[in-house]
Write a protein that holds these residues in place. Structure first.
Motif, PDB file in Angstrom:
ATOM      1  N   ALA A   1       5.773 -17.542  26.998  1.00 28.71           N
ATOM      2  CA  ALA A   1       5.094 -18.043  25.678  1.00 28.71           C
ATOM      3  C   ALA A   1       5.864 -18.095  24.505  1.00 28.71           C
ATOM      4  CB  ALA A   1       3.694 -17.912  25.631  1.00 28.71           C
TER       5      ALA A   1
ATOM      6  N   LYS B   1       8.783 -20.668  23.422  1.00 25.90           N
ATOM      7  CA  LYS B   1       8.356 -21.862  23.113  1.00 25.90           C
ATOM      8  C   LYS B   1       7.628 -21.894  21.847  1.00 25.90           C
ATOM      9  CE  LYS B   1       8.017 -22.660  28.072  1.00 25.90           C
ATOM     10  NZ  LYS B   1       7.228 -22.644  29.183  1.00 25.90           N
ATOM     11  N   LEU B   2       6.569 -21.040  21.585  1.00 24.44           N
ATOM     12  CA  LEU B   2       5.858 -20.923  20.347  1.00 24.44           C
ATOM     13  C   LEU B   2       6.948 -20.683  19.054  1.00 24.44           C
ATOM     14  CD1 LEU B   2       2.784 -18.835  21.669  1.00 24.44           C
ATOM     15  CD2 LEU B   2       2.772 -21.240  21.098  1.00 24.44           C
TER      16      LEU B   2
ATOM     17  N   GLU C   1       8.791 -23.700  18.535  1.00 22.89           N
ATOM     18  CA  GLU C   1       8.002 -25.209  17.888  1.00 22.89           C
ATOM     19  C   GLU C   1       7.532 -24.839  16.462  1.00 22.89           C
ATOM     20  OE1 GLU C   1       3.853 -27.787  18.965  1.00 22.89           O
ATOM     21  OE2 GLU C   1       4.924 -26.414  20.450  1.00 22.89           O
TER      22      GLU C   1
ATOM     23  N   SER D   1      -0.310 -25.188  21.800  1.00 24.75           N
ATOM     24  CA  SER D   1      -0.499 -24.249  22.578  1.00 24.75           C
ATOM     25  C   SER D   1       0.284 -24.146  23.999  1.00 24.75           C
ATOM     26  CB  SER D   1      -2.091 -24.013  23.276  1.00 24.75           C
ATOM     27  OG  SER D   1      -2.860 -23.520  21.965  1.00 24.75           O
ATOM     28  N   VAL D   2       0.846 -23.102  24.721  1.00 27.44           N
ATOM     29  CA  VAL D   2       1.429 -23.240  25.832  1.00 27.44           C
ATOM     30  C   VAL D   2       0.621 -23.305  26.902  1.00 27.44           C
ATOM     31  CG1 VAL D   2       3.238 -21.901  27.048  1.00 27.44           C
ATOM     32  CG2 VAL D   2       3.728 -21.944  24.587  1.00 27.44           C
TER      33      VAL D   2
ATOM     34  N   SER E   1      -1.214 -17.801  22.840  1.00 23.30           N
ATOM     35  CA  SER E   1      -0.866 -18.941  21.730  1.00 23.30           C
ATOM     36  C   SER E   1      -1.904 -19.221  20.709  1.00 23.30           C
ATOM     37  CB  SER E   1      -1.042 -20.419  22.574  1.00 23.30           C
ATOM     38  OG  SER E   1      -0.039 -20.682  23.758  1.00 23.30           O
TER      39      SER E   1
END
Length: 145
Positions: free
Chosen positions: A103, A106-107, A110, A121-122, A129
């Protein structure tokens, strides 16, 4: 008739096996530092430089989640989010470490693209998240406060 039943049974067994197998990811997981149980208080670090264009790093308030605390620090330069460092993520067991490792990139990507904590949220990492966004928002509030 027997061949049709055998074919159907073997096809069904193959589908069950395929659904039970977990996909392998080619990307190597990132290392998430284990939680020490103590979470530092929010701080502000000023990078070298003068004026408002200097990069400043703010430590967000730890966000308590069901699986452990989440805490990040955010670097802001000229009013834009330029870097995020993960200080604490849920890591008490291998599943928590796996979820955090998937996660966090990705967070972070973004949030850096949006220059904000208002991100999606992932999937599969809801608690992580939410904690990430909460701690990041705390750091950004300090930057704009």
């Amino acid at each position: 008739m027997r061949r049709a039943i055998a074919a159907a049974a073997s096809t069904g067994a193959l589908i069950v096996v395929l659904l039970a197998v977990k996909p392998h990811h080619s990307a190597e997981p990132i290392a998430v530092p284990p939680s020490t149980g103590t979470v530092p208080a929010p701080t502000q670090t000023v990078s070298p430089g003068t004026g408002t264009s200097a990069a400043r790093t703010y430590t967000g308030t730890p966000a308590d989640t069901k699986y452990g605390p989440v805490q990040v620090s955010a670097t802001v330069k000229a009013g834009k989010l330029t870097d995020i460092k993960v200080l604490h993520m849920p890591s008490e067991d291998s599943r928590s470490r796996e979820i955090s490792a998937g996660a966090v990139p990705k967070l972070t990507k973004e949030a850096l693209t949006a220059h904000s904590a208002h991100i999606q949220s992932v999937s599969g990492a809801s608690y992580t998240s939410q904690g990430y966004m909460q701690s990041l928002q705390s750091a950004l509030d300090q930057a704009h406060g």
